[in-house]
Enzyme design. Sequence first.
Site, PDB file in Angstrom:
ATOM      1  N   ASP A   1      39.811 -41.047 -18.422  1.00 45.31           N
ATOM      2  CA  ASP A   1      39.783 -39.594 -18.597  1.00 45.31           C
ATOM      3  C   ASP A   1      39.160 -39.220 -19.939  1.00 45.31           C
ATOM      4  O   ASP A   1      39.725 -39.493 -20.996  1.00 45.31           O
ATOM      5  CB  ASP A   1      41.210 -39.033 -18.524  1.00 45.31           C
ATOM      6  CG  ASP A   1      41.196 -37.519 -18.599  1.00 45.31           C
ATOM      7  OD1 ASP A   1      40.850 -36.888 -17.583  1.00 45.31           O
ATOM      8  OD2 ASP A   1      41.487 -36.968 -19.678  1.00 45.31           O
TER       9      ASP A   1
ATOM     10  N   HIS B   1      37.590 -27.457 -18.375  1.00 48.06           N
ATOM     11  CA  HIS B   1      38.690 -27.956 -19.222  1.00 48.06           C
ATOM     12  C   HIS B   1      39.790 -26.921 -19.420  1.00 48.06           C
ATOM     13  O   HIS B   1      40.977 -27.243 -19.404  1.00 48.06           O
ATOM     14  CB  HIS B   1      38.103 -28.365 -20.590  1.00 48.06           C
ATOM     15  CG  HIS B   1      38.945 -29.307 -21.375  1.00 48.06           C
ATOM     16  ND1 HIS B   1      38.438 -30.202 -22.276  1.00 48.06           N
ATOM     17  CD2 HIS B   1      40.277 -29.501 -21.412  1.00 48.06           C
ATOM     18  CE1 HIS B   1      39.409 -30.898 -22.816  1.00 48.06           C
ATOM     19  NE2 HIS B   1      40.545 -30.488 -22.318  1.00 48.06           N
TER      20      HIS B   1
HETATM   21  P1  NAP Z   1      50.456 -39.248 -23.365  1.00 43.32           P
HETATM   22  O1  NAP Z   1      49.804 -39.938 -22.234  1.00 43.32           O
HETATM   23  O2  NAP Z   1      51.559 -38.286 -23.095  1.00 43.32           O
HETATM   24  O3  NAP Z   1      50.977 -40.389 -24.380  1.00 43.32           O
HETATM   25  C1  NAP Z   1      51.645 -40.041 -25.550  1.00 43.32           C
HETATM   26  C2  NAP Z   1      52.036 -41.250 -26.327  1.00 43.32           C
HETATM   27  O4  NAP Z   1      52.976 -42.040 -25.621  1.00 43.32           O
HETATM   28  C3  NAP Z   1      50.954 -42.265 -26.641  1.00 43.32           C
HETATM   29  O5  NAP Z   1      50.042 -41.799 -27.585  1.00 43.32           O
HETATM   30  C4  NAP Z   1      51.796 -43.419 -27.165  1.00 43.32           C
HETATM   31  O6  NAP Z   1      52.129 -43.079 -28.516  1.00 43.32           O
HETATM   32  C5  NAP Z   1      53.033 -43.307 -26.268  1.00 43.32           C
HETATM   33  N1  NAP Z   1      53.093 -44.395 -25.247  1.00 43.32           N
HETATM   34  C6  NAP Z   1      52.155 -44.789 -24.355  1.00 43.32           C
HETATM   35  N2  NAP Z   1      52.591 -45.808 -23.599  1.00 43.32           N
HETATM   36  C7  NAP Z   1      53.849 -46.082 -24.043  1.00 43.32           C
HETATM   37  C8  NAP Z   1      54.813 -47.037 -23.694  1.00 43.32           C
HETATM   38  N3  NAP Z   1      54.612 -47.909 -22.714  1.00 43.32           N
HETATM   39  N4  NAP Z   1      55.989 -47.028 -24.375  1.00 43.32           N
HETATM   40  C9  NAP Z   1      56.223 -46.145 -25.366  1.00 43.32           C
HETATM   41  N5  NAP Z   1      55.349 -45.216 -25.749  1.00 43.32           N
HETATM   42  C10 NAP Z   1      54.164 -45.183 -25.095  1.00 43.32           C
HETATM   43  O7  NAP Z   1      49.364 -38.526 -24.324  1.00 43.32           O
HETATM   44  P2  NAP Z   1      48.143 -37.558 -24.257  1.00 43.32           P
HETATM   45  O8  NAP Z   1      47.004 -38.216 -24.953  1.00 43.32           O
HETATM   46  O9  NAP Z   1      48.584 -36.241 -24.746  1.00 43.32           O
HETATM   47  O10 NAP Z   1      47.748 -37.373 -22.728  1.00 43.32           O
HETATM   48  C11 NAP Z   1      47.042 -38.400 -22.015  1.00 43.32           C
HETATM   49  C12 NAP Z   1      45.576 -38.025 -21.769  1.00 43.32           C
HETATM   50  O11 NAP Z   1      45.501 -36.812 -21.035  1.00 43.32           O
HETATM   51  C13 NAP Z   1      44.757 -37.741 -23.030  1.00 43.32           C
HETATM   52  O12 NAP Z   1      44.438 -38.893 -23.761  1.00 43.32           O
HETATM   53  C14 NAP Z   1      43.586 -37.025 -22.412  1.00 43.32           C
HETATM   54  O13 NAP Z   1      42.715 -37.957 -21.803  1.00 43.32           O
HETATM   55  C15 NAP Z   1      44.275 -36.153 -21.364  1.00 43.32           C
HETATM   56  N6  NAP Z   1      44.606 -34.791 -21.850  1.00 43.32           N
HETATM   57  C16 NAP Z   1      44.049 -33.726 -21.200  1.00 43.32           C
HETATM   58  C17 NAP Z   1      44.307 -32.435 -21.635  1.00 43.32           C
HETATM   59  C18 NAP Z   1      43.683 -31.274 -20.920  1.00 43.32           C
HETATM   60  O14 NAP Z   1      43.720 -30.141 -21.443  1.00 43.32           O
HETATM   61  N7  NAP Z   1      43.120 -31.467 -19.755  1.00 43.32           N
HETATM   62  C19 NAP Z   1      45.151 -32.203 -22.731  1.00 43.32           C
HETATM   63  C20 NAP Z   1      45.741 -33.308 -23.346  1.00 43.32           C
HETATM   64  C21 NAP Z   1      45.474 -34.587 -22.883  1.00 43.32           C
HETATM   65  P3  NAP Z   1      52.790 -43.951 -29.668  1.00 43.32           P
HETATM   66  O15 NAP Z   1      52.822 -45.346 -29.227  1.00 43.32           O
HETATM   67  O16 NAP Z   1      51.932 -43.714 -30.845  1.00 43.32           O
HETATM   68  O17 NAP Z   1      54.164 -43.323 -29.818  1.00 43.32           O
END
Ligand code: NAP
Length: 323
Positions: free
Chosen positions: A50, A117
């Site tokens: 993504d 977006h």
């Molecule tokens: P997320 O997937 O909610 O992850 C947040 C955090 O969780 C990670 O940075 C990591 O941080 C922790 N994590 C991951 N796997 C883990 C595990 N197995 N155990 C413990 N902690 C874990 O974060 P996000 O980046 O906000 O969302 C995911 C993706 O969605 C983005 O990268 C982007 O591609 C997309 N997105 C889209 C929009 C939109 O407007 N369309 C907005 C936001 C995001 P730590 O290890 O540092 O704690």
Amino acid sequence: MDPKGWRVELNDGHFIPVLGFGTYATKEVPKSQTVENTKLGIDTGFRHIDCAYLYGNEMEVGLAIQSKIEDGTVKREDLFCTSKLWVTCLRPEFVQPALEKTLKNLQLDYVDLYLIHFPTATKPGKELLPEDEHEKVVFDIVDLCTTWEAMEKCKEAGLTKSIGVSNFNRRQLEKILNKPGLKYKPVCNQVECHPYLNQSKLLDFCKSKNIALVAFGALGTQRAKPWVDQSSPVVLHDPVLCAMAKKYQLSPALIALRYQLQRGVVVLAKCDNEKQMKENMQVFEFQLTSEDMKVLDGLNRNLRYLPLQIFADHSEYPFSDEY
Ligand code: NAP
């Protein structure tokens, strides 16, 4: 493990892997880490990547993809790559050039999915990133139906296999669905979704229209983002979620990811290291009971980590409606 088995069909006949790899990284993270992380993600088995123009790292993601194609780990057709059209390019004449720029950055001939977006158009000019909140945002008025028609042309030109939206509310989805002369329905709506914001009403609506709901922030988002309220509760620390994780002898993150898959949601995960990537791939190896799914449903508190307040006064700001 065969990644092909983890796909669901979209309403245009293409297939999307149900677990995706998030590529957003905060400004503080060196760009070279995006290259290494994305390579590692592909090595670990992620096939859905993504991206977004807004993230400012599509060149690095592109380098990683090319390197994994060149070393024979994957073929282009094994990967499902998404990118997104930022708010500065919602005028129909900007849509295809924006996608072409993204394709150049990613070194790809096509993306698998291109999304609007966010629905609030702003005047182009200086790059607008949500962290630049001190910058004056100059709103623009663009009929989302005309943006959608330009998205349809990109699909017909073969620059993207599928088209969809992100951060749209029900009213905005209906506007597209009811557009006279609609050629292609959005295949998905990518929205923030986790146990504290489970989007159950939007999910029911999307299911009724055969639109996939794709969850971002499924693990509670990256809290280091400057616009996340640091006093908001951390979903992965929720006591009920943590107790359930203990019962299954798995991590809260895995329970939160599995929760989405079992309710028919495609889920993205941002993983910062190999350990998390490998762990998150285990989401296919266990099942939550229906009682536990109900318990997780009960955690909802309509808490949005990313309200994007800078767009709150725009007429198309999506989060003023109930859903
Ligand atoms: P997320 O997937 O909610 O992850 C947040 C955090 O969780 C990670 O940075 C990591 O941080 C922790 N994590 C991951 N796997 C883990 C595990 N197995 N155990 C413990 N902690 C874990 O974060 P996000 O980046 O906000 O969302 C995911 C993706 O969605 C983005 O990268 C982007 O591609 C997309 N997105 C889209 C929009 C939109 O407007 N369309 C907005 C936001 C995001 P730590 O290890 O540092 O704690």
